[in-house]
Design an enzyme around this catalytic site. Structure first.
Site, short mmCIF file in Angstrom:
data_model
loop_
_atom_site.label_atom_id
_atom_site.label_comp_id
_atom_site.label_asym_id
_atom_site.label_seq_id
_atom_site.Cartn_x
_atom_site.Cartn_y
_atom_site.Cartn_z
N TYR A 58 0.83 -1.21 0.00
CA TYR A 58 0.00 0.00 0.00
C TYR A 58 0.87 1.26 0.00
O TYR A 58 1.70 1.46 0.90
CB TYR A 58 -0.94 0.03 1.21
CG TYR A 58 -1.87 -1.17 1.34
CD1 TYR A 58 -2.19 -1.97 0.25
CD2 TYR A 58 -2.43 -1.48 2.57
CE1 TYR A 58 -3.05 -3.06 0.39
CE2 TYR A 58 -3.28 -2.57 2.71
CZ TYR A 58 -3.59 -3.36 1.62
OH TYR A 58 -4.42 -4.44 1.76
N VAL A 207 -19.64 -4.79 2.54
CA VAL A 207 -20.74 -3.99 1.98
C VAL A 207 -20.75 -4.07 0.45
O VAL A 207 -21.51 -3.35 -0.20
CB VAL A 207 -20.70 -2.52 2.47
CG1 VAL A 207 -20.88 -2.46 3.97
CG2 VAL A 207 -19.43 -1.81 2.03
N LYS A 209 -18.68 -3.18 -2.07
CA LYS A 209 -18.39 -1.92 -2.77
C LYS A 209 -19.51 -0.91 -2.65
O LYS A 209 -19.71 -0.07 -3.53
CB LYS A 209 -18.08 -2.18 -4.26
CG LYS A 209 -16.86 -3.06 -4.47
CD LYS A 209 -16.55 -3.22 -5.94
CE LYS A 209 -15.27 -4.00 -6.13
NZ LYS A 209 -14.98 -4.31 -7.52
N LYS A 215 -25.03 2.47 -3.07
CA LYS A 215 -24.75 2.59 -4.51
C LYS A 215 -25.92 2.02 -5.31
O LYS A 215 -26.54 1.04 -4.89
CB LYS A 215 -23.48 1.80 -4.85
CG LYS A 215 -22.22 2.36 -4.20
CD LYS A 215 -21.40 3.16 -5.18
CE LYS A 215 -20.18 3.77 -4.53
NZ LYS A 215 -19.15 2.79 -4.27
#
Length: 303
Positions: A58, A207, A209, A215
């Site tokens: 990362y 969740v 995305k 969404k």
């Protein structure tokens, strides 16, 4: 929504002596400002989150460094998990899979330096294929454990064939994998064998995305747009003033006894407060309502 004060629950991770918060902090979502990151991480600790998951990949190591700086004076209160196996190319254009034992043994030293600690609580192989030198990889992790550089090790994978091999051949205490109401494939191919071996799951993507909460519905994995909407509607129906849709989605994955923690990618203080807030667990009837919302599927690759 006004959230209730956190009353965090904790679970033992596999056959380790690590007690981890059932909601954990996915540090990949952090930004590139140490001060902002520290504010979020310190608040997370205050709310009862004690498990923080990062990786050497990362932000080319910055993420580990930033997490290490923020948690240095709270080191004994927290469980730090990081990952190894993806090597950045020299020109920074991308990364390549490198599970060679010598790379793992060298990389841990860099992670320890960046994190500013002399031990890593959970060191995870960041991927894995069935063609890797699995026994040699296991030997490298075992060596690091014996040297005290890591306390325990695990893998991050969604490949059932790889997960089965590590479950049978190693002392992993955990597997990080994608798991949600919209991705119940682990229930078919992975969770039973992990439960049998006393290995915990750290669930990510709970969740889906954002498709389970806010969404607009679109096709996801092998589910149609209509099926995704059905799952979202089922989550909404069990949410309200005492449990937000995001909390309902998290409580779904935490119902399975093999899941020790749900890792949440947190970017803002509002998201943090929601993730850590107390919310009622699902009862059996609610759990059945969710599982009945859409048909379960299995993996079609890496079986």
């Amino acid at each position: 929504m006004k959230y209730n004060a956190s009353t965090m629950n904790y679970q033992v991770l596999g056959r380790s002596d690590l007690k981890v918060s059932e909601v954990s902090f996915g540090c990949m979502s952090l930004g590139l400002n140490d001060a902002d990151n520290a504010r979020l991480l310190h608040r997370a600790v205050a709310l009862g989150i004690n498990y923080f998951d990062t990786a050497d990949l990362y932000d080319k190591g910055f993420n580990e460094s930033s997490v290490g700086k923020a948690l240095r004076d709270r080191r004994k209160e927290v469980v730090i998990a990081t990952k190894v196996g993806n090597q950045w190319r020299a020109d920074g254009s991308g990364w390549d899979w490198n599970p060679r034992p010598e790379y793992i043994l060298a990389s841990v030293e860099e992670s320890l330096k960046r994190l500013g600690t002399d031990y890593i609580d959970l060191y995870q192989l960041h991927g894995g294929t069935i063609d890797d030198p699995i026994d040699d990889i296991i030997a490298a992790f075992e060596q690091l454990q014996q040297q005290g550089k890591i306390r325990y090790y695990g893998i991050s994978s969604i490949r059932p064939n790889v997960i089965r091999e590590y479950a049978k051949r190693s002392n992993i205490v955990s597997v990080m994998m994608q798991y949600s109401l919209l991705d119940r494939r682990p229930e078919v191919s992975c969770l039973p064998i992990l439960q049998q071996h006393g290995i915990s799951v750290v669930a990510r993507g709970s969740v889906a995305k954002g498709l389970l909460i806010d969404k607009p519905a679109t096709p996801y994995l092998s589910y149609s747009e209509a099926e995704v909407q059905q799952a979202k509607d089922a989550v909404a129906a069990l949410s309200g003033p005492f449990r937000s849709p995001a909390q309902t989605a998290l409580k779904y994955v935490l119902m399975h006894p093999v899941v020790a923690s749900a890792v949440v990618g947190i970017r803002t203080m509002v998201q943090l407060e929601e993730a850590a807030a107390a919310a009622p667990r699902l009862n059996e009837g609610e759990y059945e309502q969710l599982t009945a919302a859409i048909p379960i599927q299995d993996y079609d690759q890496h079986k």
